[in-house]
Design an enzyme around this catalytic site. Sequence first.
Site, PDB file in Angstrom:
ATOM      1  N   ASP A   1      -5.682   2.739  -3.632  1.00 22.35           N
ATOM      2  CA  ASP A   1      -6.963   2.716  -2.916  1.00 22.35           C
ATOM      3  C   ASP A   1      -7.172   3.908  -1.998  1.00 22.35           C
ATOM      4  O   ASP A   1      -8.293   4.245  -1.653  1.00 22.35           O
ATOM      5  CB  ASP A   1      -7.181   1.378  -2.181  1.00 22.35           C
ATOM      6  CG  ASP A   1      -6.092   1.038  -1.195  1.00 22.35           C
ATOM      7  OD1 ASP A   1      -5.150   1.835  -1.039  1.00 22.35           O
ATOM      8  OD2 ASP A   1      -6.181  -0.044  -0.574  1.00 22.35           O
ATOM      9  N   ARG A   2      -6.086   4.562  -1.583  1.00 20.28           N
ATOM     10  CA  ARG A   2      -6.254   5.759  -0.743  1.00 20.28           C
ATOM     11  C   ARG A   2      -6.324   7.002  -1.617  1.00 20.28           C
ATOM     12  O   ARG A   2      -5.840   6.996  -2.748  1.00 20.28           O
ATOM     13  CB  ARG A   2      -5.067   5.932   0.199  1.00 20.28           C
ATOM     14  CG  ARG A   2      -4.919   4.799   1.171  1.00 20.28           C
ATOM     15  CD  ARG A   2      -3.794   5.076   2.134  1.00 20.28           C
ATOM     16  NE  ARG A   2      -3.762   4.047   3.154  1.00 20.28           N
ATOM     17  CZ  ARG A   2      -3.261   4.197   4.362  1.00 20.28           C
ATOM     18  NH1 ARG A   2      -2.725   5.353   4.706  1.00 20.28           N
ATOM     19  NH2 ARG A   2      -3.279   3.215   5.223  1.00 20.28           N
TER      20      ARG A   2
ATOM     21  N   SER B   1       0.801  -1.220   0.000  1.00 25.47           N
ATOM     22  CA  SER B   1       0.000   0.000   0.000  1.00 25.47           C
ATOM     23  C   SER B   1       0.831   1.268   0.000  1.00 25.47           C
ATOM     24  O   SER B   1       1.638   1.487  -0.892  1.00 25.47           O
ATOM     25  CB  SER B   1      -0.941  -0.046   1.192  1.00 25.47           C
ATOM     26  OG  SER B   1      -1.817   1.016   1.150  1.00 25.47           O
ATOM     27  N   HIS B   2       0.693   2.063   1.048  1.00 23.57           N
ATOM     28  CA  HIS B   2       1.336   3.379   1.131  1.00 23.57           C
ATOM     29  C   HIS B   2       2.765   3.282   1.662  1.00 23.57           C
ATOM     30  O   HIS B   2       3.437   4.297   1.777  1.00 23.57           O
ATOM     31  CB  HIS B   2       0.514   4.266   2.064  1.00 23.57           C
ATOM     32  CG  HIS B   2       0.281   3.617   3.394  1.00 23.57           C
ATOM     33  ND1 HIS B   2      -0.558   2.527   3.539  1.00 23.57           N
ATOM     34  CD2 HIS B   2       0.811   3.844   4.603  1.00 23.57           C
ATOM     35  CE1 HIS B   2      -0.539   2.135   4.785  1.00 23.57           C
ATOM     36  NE2 HIS B   2       0.285   2.906   5.468  1.00 23.57           N
TER      37      HIS B   2
ATOM     38  N   ASP C   1      -2.402   6.507  -3.447  1.00 25.82           N
ATOM     39  CA  ASP C   1      -1.241   5.877  -2.814  1.00 25.82           C
ATOM     40  C   ASP C   1      -0.647   4.744  -3.664  1.00 25.82           C
ATOM     41  O   ASP C   1      -1.030   4.556  -4.822  1.00 25.82           O
ATOM     42  CB  ASP C   1      -1.626   5.359  -1.422  1.00 25.82           C
ATOM     43  CG  ASP C   1      -2.518   4.137  -1.500  1.00 25.82           C
ATOM     44  OD1 ASP C   1      -3.256   4.013  -2.492  1.00 25.82           O
ATOM     45  OD2 ASP C   1      -2.476   3.294  -0.579  1.00 25.82           O
TER      46      ASP C   1
ATOM     47  N   LYS D   1     -11.462   0.100  -0.760  1.00 23.43           N
ATOM     48  CA  LYS D   1     -11.527   1.546  -0.916  1.00 23.43           C
ATOM     49  C   LYS D   1     -10.939   1.889  -2.284  1.00 23.43           C
ATOM     50  O   LYS D   1     -10.207   1.080  -2.855  1.00 23.43           O
ATOM     51  CB  LYS D   1     -10.794   2.252   0.210  1.00 23.43           C
ATOM     52  CG  LYS D   1      -9.368   1.799   0.480  1.00 23.43           C
ATOM     53  CD  LYS D   1      -8.898   2.429   1.771  1.00 23.43           C
ATOM     54  CE  LYS D   1      -7.456   2.113   2.103  1.00 23.43           C
ATOM     55  NZ  LYS D   1      -7.267   0.755   2.641  1.00 23.43           N
TER      56      LYS D   1
ATOM     57  N   ASP E   1      -0.996   1.518  -4.002  1.00 25.12           N
ATOM     58  CA  ASP E   1      -1.859   0.572  -4.717  1.00 25.12           C
ATOM     59  C   ASP E   1      -3.177   1.183  -5.169  1.00 25.12           C
ATOM     60  O   ASP E   1      -4.095   0.466  -5.572  1.00 25.12           O
ATOM     61  CB  ASP E   1      -2.104  -0.687  -3.875  1.00 25.12           C
ATOM     62  CG  ASP E   1      -2.786  -0.382  -2.559  1.00 25.12           C
ATOM     63  OD1 ASP E   1      -2.653   0.746  -2.064  1.00 25.12           O
ATOM     64  OD2 ASP E   1      -3.463  -1.274  -2.008  1.00 25.12           O
TER      65      ASP E   1
HETATM   66  C1  G16 Z   1      -5.096  -0.518   5.503  1.00 26.61           C
HETATM   67  C2  G16 Z   1      -6.527  -0.938   5.587  1.00 26.61           C
HETATM   68  C3  G16 Z   1      -7.356   0.242   5.985  1.00 26.61           C
HETATM   69  C4  G16 Z   1      -6.847   0.825   7.279  1.00 26.61           C
HETATM   70  C5  G16 Z   1      -5.410   1.200   7.116  1.00 26.61           C
HETATM   71  C6  G16 Z   1      -4.756   1.785   8.356  1.00 26.61           C
HETATM   72  O1  G16 Z   1      -4.958   0.429   4.488  1.00 26.61           O
HETATM   73  O2  G16 Z   1      -6.970  -1.434   4.351  1.00 26.61           O
HETATM   74  O3  G16 Z   1      -8.661  -0.168   6.058  1.00 26.61           O
HETATM   75  O4  G16 Z   1      -7.575   1.945   7.655  1.00 26.61           O
HETATM   76  O5  G16 Z   1      -4.691   0.060   6.714  1.00 26.61           O
HETATM   77  O6  G16 Z   1      -4.240   0.808   9.122  1.00 26.61           O
HETATM   78  P1  G16 Z   1      -3.298   1.044  10.357  1.00 26.61           P
HETATM   79  O7  G16 Z   1      -3.830   2.238  11.109  1.00 26.61           O
HETATM   80  O8  G16 Z   1      -3.449  -0.236  11.090  1.00 26.61           O
HETATM   81  O9  G16 Z   1      -1.905   1.315   9.852  1.00 26.61           O
HETATM   82  P2  G16 Z   1      -3.915   0.244   3.333  1.00 26.61           P
HETATM   83  O10 G16 Z   1      -4.147   1.427   2.441  1.00 26.61           O
HETATM   84  O11 G16 Z   1      -2.578   0.250   4.031  1.00 26.61           O
HETATM   85  O12 G16 Z   1      -4.219  -1.067   2.713  1.00 26.61           O
END
Ligand code: G16
Length: 545
Positions: A283-284, A113-114, A279, A378, A281
């Site tokens: 989704d954000r 992801s990010h 981000d 998302k 991937d």
């Molecule tokens: C993932 C989840 C999200 C979550 C986020 C934050 O996002 O898919 O639903 O809100 O992690 O997680 P944390 O606060 O535990 O770091 P992503 O975009 O990283 O896949």
Amino acid sequence: MSIVTVSTTPFSGQKPGTSGLRKKVKVFSQPGYLENFVQCIFDSLSGHQGKTLVLGGDGRYFNDVAIQTILRMSAAAGFGRVLVGCNGILSTPAASAVIRKQQAFGGIILSASHNPGGPDDDFGIKYNMGNGGPANETFTDAVYKRTQEITAYRTSESPDIDLGRIGDTRIGDMLISVIDPVADYAELLESLFDFERIAGLLARPEFRMRFDAMHAVNGPYGRAILEGRLGAPAGTVVNGIPLPDFGGGHPDPNPVYAAELVSALADPDSGLSFGAASDGDGDRNMIVGRNFIVSPSDSIAIIAANYKLVPAYAKGLAGVARSMPTSCALDRVAAELGISCYETPTGWKYFGNLLDAGKATLCGEESAGTGSNHVREKDGLWAVLFWLNILAVRDEPVEQIVREHWRHFGRNVYSRHDYEGIETAKADRLVNELRQKLPSLAGMESNGLRVEAADDFCYTDPVDGSRSEKQGIRVLLENGSRMVFRLSGTGTEGATLRVYLERYVADPSLHAIPTQDALKPLIEFAETVARISEITGRTSPDVIS
Ligand code: G16
């Protein structure tokens, strides 16, 4: 093709976090590490023989190697067909869209992801179910259990597949279809929004937009949809070529890591009126007006309040949902619309049942995630298009739309403070001490604020009755203010403490007060309650969003 069984031993720590398994590339590239985890996913499935698997990732370092490994293992596991994005690319929402449209059995998405990418940075893998959404906890628990007892994995002896060309090929009996990663997804988005009207907005000389793809997966999607189908001028998408290390950047669209976009929108000479980013991937999302950043919690509330302006949603919303730490701005909109607002733990997977059961149409998270029932993830570009659709109809600047929203509903002033890379033992101590204090917090006072109630959030899924405990410590104050403390479940190094601060301000004459000033009493109270600097040695957060 011959199938080979390779003996292996378990690796410790293969426990999926908030969203799949995320580790350093160096961990993932150890012989057998990826193979073990993939085998454990396959061992936890049943009925997949002969069925279709969707496979792709955000293009980060190790994506290419991992895809070839997974293709060989998928053939050995008996899948009938794998749909893989050209060059191994599929954004997370696009993977969800493909799983749903092609009625696949499930999908494997390769992304952290990010988190940054590159040989010294992060990689990740997660399994999505046939509904297109992240596997639920029952499944990820089963995978984790399996990782602790695995003795062998199965793969097939076959050469690497050329993923650079769209078309079909085979490993043994398994068909591999290399697909256009954008087509199904773009078609879906086109069916939701008023593309003609958005195209009209983008054609206006006084409206200039910039989409920062952060050298991540959404570059090709942004170009195809914004510049291609919607006719935005070439160059609207910047940093549009996905790179294995995201160009050395941190592909997280927040005011710190997307500072370039924020300052471009703050510069009157840029002529820009709307900015957005997504981000690693895809989704954000981040939404920026002229010199004005929209907080993700406000964004989902404003999207919900304006649902009538967007064709696919105009008929009405079944309900809405937000993760617990997300501000209560969405609840206020839901109350006015007379629909339910569900409060779930952090993690998109918790929205899946609500969406499948038709209880929620829109979902949002403070962590820059916004989406709807069109997929089960998302969706960064979906959020950008929703905003463009609103702007096209309302013909007002972003800031004006947000301020009018606050005037009508009141403002949930909100901020998240992140303390990154804390020693795990210290972070655990902080959380454990907070848990112990919970029963004595009610009635505590500081800076004129008083604790009404405090708990460790526990969620019972309204659809299947499953319970998820210890999902974040909530300290609820009088007058709708809150502090929430939880540890991130997506990091790969040490622990990240997240402190979520929220204060409700009804009076419009106070809406202009800068966020951190308005939250000062709460920030001080959070320090008193959690003893952050004393326990962690940190005197200020690393990221404020
Ligand atoms: C993932 C989840 C999200 C979550 C986020 C934050 O996002 O898919 O639903 O809100 O992690 O997680 P944390 O606060 O535990 O770091 P992503 O975009 O990283 O896949």
